[in-house]
Design a protein around this motif. Structure first.
Motif, PDB file in Angstrom:
ATOM      1  N   VAL A  71      58.785  19.494  18.450  1.00  0.00           N
ATOM      2  CA  VAL A  71      59.213  20.817  17.788  1.00  0.00           C
ATOM      3  C   VAL A  71      60.722  20.504  17.263  1.00  0.00           C
ATOM      4  O   VAL A  71      60.786  19.222  17.130  1.00  0.00           O
ATOM      5  N   ALA A  72      60.957  21.388  16.471  1.00  0.00           N
ATOM      6  CA  ALA A  72      62.203  21.197  15.781  1.00  0.00           C
ATOM      7  C   ALA A  72      63.301  20.704  16.631  1.00  0.00           C
ATOM      8  O   ALA A  72      63.474  21.560  17.905  1.00  0.00           O
ATOM      9  N   ALA A  73      64.205  19.767  16.475  1.00  0.00           N
ATOM     10  CA  ALA A  73      65.265  19.208  17.395  1.00  0.00           C
ATOM     11  C   ALA A  73      66.268  20.225  17.287  1.00  0.00           C
ATOM     12  O   ALA A  73      67.428  19.511  16.666  1.00  0.00           O
ATOM     13  N   THR A  74      66.498  21.560  17.455  1.00  0.00           N
ATOM     14  CA  THR A  74      67.434  22.281  17.316  1.00  0.00           C
ATOM     15  C   THR A  74      67.964  22.688  18.443  1.00  0.00           C
ATOM     16  O   THR A  74      68.532  23.982  18.625  1.00  0.00           O
ATOM     17  N   TYR A  75      67.756  21.949  19.707  1.00  0.00           N
ATOM     18  CA  TYR A  75      68.201  22.514  21.160  1.00  0.00           C
ATOM     19  C   TYR A  75      69.659  22.460  21.126  1.00  0.00           C
ATOM     20  O   TYR A  75      70.651  21.785  20.727  1.00  0.00           O
ATOM     21  N   THR A  76      70.235  23.549  21.471  1.00  0.00           N
ATOM     22  CA  THR A  76      71.571  23.966  21.638  1.00  0.00           C
ATOM     23  C   THR A  76      72.105  24.200  23.101  1.00  0.00           C
ATOM     24  O   THR A  76      71.428  24.863  24.064  1.00  0.00           O
ATOM     25  N   LYS A  77      73.093  23.369  23.320  1.00  0.00           N
ATOM     26  CA  LYS A  77      73.563  23.378  24.973  1.00  0.00           C
ATOM     27  C   LYS A  77      74.172  24.510  25.223  1.00  0.00           C
ATOM     28  O   LYS A  77      74.836  25.269  24.359  1.00  0.00           O
ATOM     29  N   GLY A  78      74.047  24.911  26.586  1.00  0.00           N
ATOM     30  CA  GLY A  78      74.685  25.890  27.004  1.00  0.00           C
ATOM     31  C   GLY A  78      73.706  27.418  26.823  1.00  0.00           C
ATOM     32  O   GLY A  78      74.367  28.499  26.593  1.00  0.00           O
ATOM     33  N   GLY A 292      56.655  12.606   9.102  1.00  0.00           N
ATOM     34  CA  GLY A 292      56.521  11.952  10.410  1.00  0.00           C
ATOM     35  C   GLY A 292      55.759  12.606  11.619  1.00  0.00           C
ATOM     36  O   GLY A 292      54.858  12.299  11.982  1.00  0.00           O
ATOM     37  N   ASP A 293      56.622  13.732  12.049  1.00  0.00           N
ATOM     38  CA  ASP A 293      56.130  14.454  13.110  1.00  0.00           C
ATOM     39  C   ASP A 293      55.232  15.480  12.875  1.00  0.00           C
ATOM     40  O   ASP A 293      54.746  16.489  13.569  1.00  0.00           O
ATOM     41  N   ALA A 294      54.822  15.773  11.480  1.00  0.00           N
ATOM     42  CA  ALA A 294      53.984  16.755  11.058  1.00  0.00           C
ATOM     43  C   ALA A 294      54.189  18.188  11.092  1.00  0.00           C
ATOM     44  O   ALA A 294      53.755  19.073  11.029  1.00  0.00           O
ATOM     45  N   THR A 295      55.536  18.626  11.753  1.00  0.00           N
ATOM     46  CA  THR A 295      56.265  19.745  11.697  1.00  0.00           C
ATOM     47  C   THR A 295      56.128  20.544  10.392  1.00  0.00           C
ATOM     48  O   THR A 295      55.828  21.696  10.244  1.00  0.00           O
ATOM     49  N   GLN A 296      56.320  19.794   9.059  1.00  0.00           N
ATOM     50  CA  GLN A 296      56.241  20.402   7.697  1.00  0.00           C
ATOM     51  C   GLN A 296      54.936  20.881   7.516  1.00  0.00           C
ATOM     52  O   GLN A 296      54.820  21.921   6.867  1.00  0.00           O
ATOM     53  N   THR A 297      53.830  20.251   8.109  1.00  0.00           N
ATOM     54  CA  THR A 297      52.377  20.668   7.598  1.00  0.00           C
ATOM     55  C   THR A 297      52.227  21.990   8.188  1.00  0.00           C
ATOM     56  O   THR A 297      51.744  22.824   7.729  1.00  0.00           O
ATOM     57  N   LYS A 298      52.606  22.340   9.584  1.00  0.00           N
ATOM     58  CA  LYS A 298      52.688  23.598  10.121  1.00  0.00           C
ATOM     59  C   LYS A 298      53.311  24.510   9.343  1.00  0.00           C
ATOM     60  O   LYS A 298      53.052  25.742   9.207  1.00  0.00           O
ATOM     61  N   ALA A 299      54.617  24.128   9.002  1.00  0.00           N
ATOM     62  CA  ALA A 299      55.357  25.087   8.213  1.00  0.00           C
ATOM     63  C   ALA A 299      54.866  25.761   6.949  1.00  0.00           C
ATOM     64  O   ALA A 299      54.864  26.603   6.481  1.00  0.00           O
ATOM     65  N   LYS A 300      54.114  24.593   6.360  1.00  0.00           N
ATOM     66  CA  LYS A 300      53.507  24.811   4.966  1.00  0.00           C
ATOM     67  C   LYS A 300      52.320  26.024   5.218  1.00  0.00           C
ATOM     68  O   LYS A 300      52.140  26.974   4.413  1.00  0.00           O
ATOM     69  N   PHE A 301      51.689  25.807   6.228  1.00  0.00           N
ATOM     70  CA  PHE A 301      50.431  26.543   6.646  1.00  0.00           C
ATOM     71  C   PHE A 301      51.297  28.098   6.872  1.00  0.00           C
ATOM     72  O   PHE A 301      50.596  29.071   6.270  1.00  0.00           O
ATOM     73  N   ILE A 302      52.080  27.953   7.644  1.00  0.00           N
ATOM     74  CA  ILE A 302      52.660  29.390   8.059  1.00  0.00           C
ATOM     75  C   ILE A 302      53.342  30.223   6.854  1.00  0.00           C
ATOM     76  O   ILE A 302      53.117  31.376   6.781  1.00  0.00           O
ATOM     77  N   ALA A 303      53.867  29.305   5.879  1.00  0.00           N
ATOM     78  CA  ALA A 303      54.572  30.084   4.834  1.00  0.00           C
ATOM     79  C   ALA A 303      53.504  30.379   3.782  1.00  0.00           C
ATOM     80  O   ALA A 303      53.968  30.921   2.939  1.00  0.00           O
ATOM     81  N   GLY A 304      52.227  30.060   3.834  1.00  0.00           N
ATOM     82  CA  GLY A 304      51.337  30.437   2.932  1.00  0.00           C
ATOM     83  C   GLY A 304      51.237  29.385   1.753  1.00  0.00           C
ATOM     84  O   GLY A 304      50.874  29.543   0.435  1.00  0.00           O
ATOM     85  N   LYS A 305      51.569  28.060   2.105  1.00  0.00           N
ATOM     86  CA  LYS A 305      51.591  27.260   1.109  1.00  0.00           C
ATOM     87  C   LYS A 305      50.414  25.972   1.161  1.00  0.00           C
ATOM     88  O   LYS A 305      50.264  25.100   0.407  1.00  0.00           O
ATOM     89  N   ALA A 306      49.770  26.258   2.047  1.00  0.00           N
ATOM     90  CA  ALA A 306      48.572  25.144   2.457  1.00  0.00           C
ATOM     91  C   ALA A 306      47.397  26.070   3.086  1.00  0.00           C
ATOM     92  O   ALA A 306      47.503  26.864   3.785  1.00  0.00           O
ATOM     93  N   ALA A 307      46.206  25.920   2.622  1.00  0.00           N
ATOM     94  CA  ALA A 307      44.860  26.500   2.840  1.00  0.00           C
ATOM     95  C   ALA A 307      44.254  25.875   4.196  1.00  0.00           C
ATOM     96  O   ALA A 307      43.658  26.806   5.096  1.00  0.00           O
ATOM     97  N   VAL A 308      44.312  24.708   4.509  1.00  0.00           N
ATOM     98  CA  VAL A 308      43.675  24.003   5.430  1.00  0.00           C
ATOM     99  C   VAL A 308      44.641  22.865   6.044  1.00  0.00           C
ATOM    100  O   VAL A 308      45.340  22.174   5.349  1.00  0.00           O
ATOM    101  N   VAL A 309      44.846  22.789   7.445  1.00  0.00           N
ATOM    102  CA  VAL A 309      45.696  21.973   7.883  1.00  0.00           C
ATOM    103  C   VAL A 309      45.209  21.703   9.187  1.00  0.00           C
ATOM    104  O   VAL A 309      44.279  21.968   9.853  1.00  0.00           O
ATOM    105  N   THR A 310      45.523  20.505   9.967  1.00  0.00           N
ATOM    106  CA  THR A 310      45.031  19.839  11.159  1.00  0.00           C
ATOM    107  C   THR A 310      46.275  20.348  12.081  1.00  0.00           C
ATOM    108  O   THR A 310      47.676  20.299  11.687  1.00  0.00           O
ATOM    109  N   GLY A 311      45.942  20.744  13.232  1.00  0.00           N
ATOM    110  CA  GLY A 311      46.845  20.938  14.380  1.00  0.00           C
ATOM    111  C   GLY A 311      46.367  21.053  15.767  1.00  0.00           C
ATOM    112  O   GLY A 311      44.954  21.163  15.915  1.00  0.00           O
ATOM    113  N   ASN A 312      47.161  20.994  16.601  1.00  0.00           N
ATOM    114  CA  ASN A 312      46.806  21.041  18.253  1.00  0.00           C
ATOM    115  C   ASN A 312      45.866  22.210  18.257  1.00  0.00           C
ATOM    116  O   ASN A 312      46.331  23.449  18.184  1.00  0.00           O
TER     117      ASN A 312
END
Length: 541
Positions: A71-78, A292-312
């Motif tokens: 997933v997005a590498a936005t882990y915040t300590k604490g 590389g990690d395909a997170t942008q593909t999912k983001a495009k689908f969620i944002a309504g920028k792609a009609a068909v995508v592959t995902g888990n």
């Protein structure tokens, strides 16, 4: 099944919420990260809790931990989940998080430096880099800890532990064990298909025709991408419609007793150039392989920028929830496996070895017993917290089962990027019940998702190469030879219309003469069992 208080834990119900949340993996491999794959088997009985790490009278046990995230590498300590875990387990974990696409490069530098974290994720002894580091004494031998802490040992199938033993019978690696079935479905915007009068495709030809309709419609004129695939690994189940196990070794069409690698397999080559044709026609996302990690593909689908995508397959609820946050009228559908050229049935590309990475413990770790006590705690007294999270924050109770709160509906402090980096083992037998997923969905949605999962299970395509059978020439030379002769055509075939099949075959011929043929011969000599892999031996009964 009964849910216990915070001082107690879940009896070992099969599919953990954490497993569902981490299912978008794959892994840079045809594998896919920390994914869960229900098969409907019964939950196993509760184990006795031992080695509780929560003794309030002692100082927290400190250790460093390096892990990839899918997933997005936005882990915040604490964060609040971290605080809850550290307090309950009496630990202080220094977590270093890296995007999975960047992990291997970073880890190679770390291993070469000789200064490694106390615990770090890796590919295990089937990968030469890790096997060399293991043989050179970088990692802790864990046999005695597996005997001392049965919850850890029992979390992994005995047959897999046996495969991980070196020639002396020693084990150094703790695998992230998975079932071999992790469908990567085609998700599509059903509302857009309905608007254009497009039915769910049943064949590869119908899919292409539908993508062309989308491109030529008002959606296409608005810049909507017909098909987005982040990288080739995410196309693994689409590729089954061409009769192949993408990126695997399979029997040669001319000799069923001879295994050949994917880049020498005509079926794989045809699939790559089919993808190239999609790119030429403007049907495939031009960012293919760049994300590389395909997170942008999912983001495009969620944002309504792609009609068909592959995902888990198991991220259906997440796709629906987040897509509808952007468009309340959005409807998300799942395309069943497609029939390919000549009537080839599509299905699922299974993963080999039954683990997708795992972790090593440094030979230099201070107080290793304390770490294994903690790890054992995550599977016993700390099971509820580490597998399900915090009630009201990451899940709610529904009909006696924990029901996951979709990531998009959680407080950001409790979303996956803040939880996944603190994950360790999800026992394999916790990945075999549909009950928690069923509790997380309404009846119709659950029936739909399960039916789609079952559709993929009807036909399985396996990698025939046993990763535990070492072939010295392959271990020593394959990567360099691939980079020298095949990398250009394999990486460029989809994106560069100037690359032809003849270019691929010319490169392959040079590869064969440079030692590729000798490598194939060696693999076939050493791997005497060339039958379709049987994964049942790994599944804990």
């Amino acid at each position: 099944m009964k849910f216990h208080s915070k001082e107690q834990r879940w009896k070992r119900s099969s599919l953990s919420l954490a497993a569902v949340m981490m299912a978008s993996a794959l892994a840079g491999c045809a594998s896919t990260g920390n994914s869960s794959n229900p098969t409907g088997s019964a939950a196993s009985p509760s184990q006795t809790a031992t080695g509780n790490q929560t003794a309030a009278s002692s100082a927290p046990y400190k250790f460093s931990y390096m892990t990839p995230v899918w997933v997005a590498a936005t882990y915040t300590k604490g964060g609040p989940f971290e605080k809850e875990l550290f307090k309950a387990a009496n630990v202080d974990i220094d977590v270093q998080v890296l995007p999975v696409a960047d992990y291997n490069q970073k880890v190679n530098v770390v291993l070469a430096s000789g200064s490694i974290p106390d615990v770090l994720w890796g590919s295990g002894p089937t990968d030469k880099v890790w096997k060399d580091a293991q043989d050179q004494g970088a990692f802790l031998k864990i046999n005695k800890y597996l005997d001392q802490y049965p919850a850890i040992k029992n979390a992994i199938p005995a047959a897999l532990w046996d495969k991980l033993k070196d020639k002396n019978g020693d084990i150094y690696f703790i695998p992230n064990a998975n079932f071999p079935i992790t469908p990567f479905s085609l998700y599509y915007r059903k509302d857009w298909f309905d608007k254009l009068g497009i039915a769910e495709p049943k064949t590869i030809d119908e899919l292409v025709a539908d993508l062309e309709k989308i491109k030529n419609s008002d959606l296409g004129k608005q810049g909507i991408i017909p098909l987005s695939i982040g990288n080739m690994n995410y196309a693994k189940d689409l590729a089954t419609s061409f009769g192949l196990s993408l990126a695997g070794w399979e029997p040669s069409s001319s000799d069923p007793n001879k295994l050949i690698p994917w880049y020498a397999n005509p079926k794989d080559i045809d699939f790559y150039f089919w993808m190239q044709d999609l790119m030429k026609k403007g049907l495939l996302d031009p960012a293919f392989k760049v994300d590389g990690d395909a997170t942008q593909t999912k983001a495009k689908f969620i944002a309504g920028k792609a009609a068909v995508v592959t995902g888990n397959w198991s991220t259906f609820t997440d796709y629906v929830t987040k897509t509808q946050q952007n468009d309340k009228n959005a409807k998300v559908g799942v395309i069943s496996p497609l029939t390919g050229p000549g009537g080839i049935p599509g299905g699922v590309r299974t993963q080999s070895g039954l683990y997708d990475r795992g972790f090593y413990v440094s030979a230099k770790i201070k107080n290793p017993d304390a770490f294994f006590k903690f790890l054992n705690w995550t599977l016993t007294d700390g099971y509820n917290l580490t597998q399900y999270g915090i009630e009201g924050k990451t899940y709610v109770m529904k009909d006696g089962q924990p029901a996951s709160i979709p990531d998009g509906q959680r407080d950001p402090a409790y979303q996956r990027p803040q939880i996944d980096p603190l994950s360790f083992i999800t026992p394999i037998d916790l990945k075999s019940s549909w009950a928690p997923m069923k509790a997380s969905m309404d009846a119709d949605t659950f029936a739909y998702v399960k039916q789609k999962f079952d559709d993929y299970l009807k036909v399985k395509y396996s990698d025939y190469r046993d990763p535990f059978v070492d072939a010295p020439l392959q271990s020593k030379n394959e990567t360099q030879m691939f980079n020298d002769y095949m990398l250009g055509v394999t990486q460029g075939a989809v994106l560069n219309p100037q690359i032809t099949k003849q270019n691929w075959m010319d490169a392959l011929q040079k590869w064969e003469k440079a030692g590729g043929s000798a490598m194939i011969d060696e693999v076939n000599r050493l791997q005497t069992n060339k039958s379709n892999p049987d994964f049942s031996m790994y599944v804990k009964k």
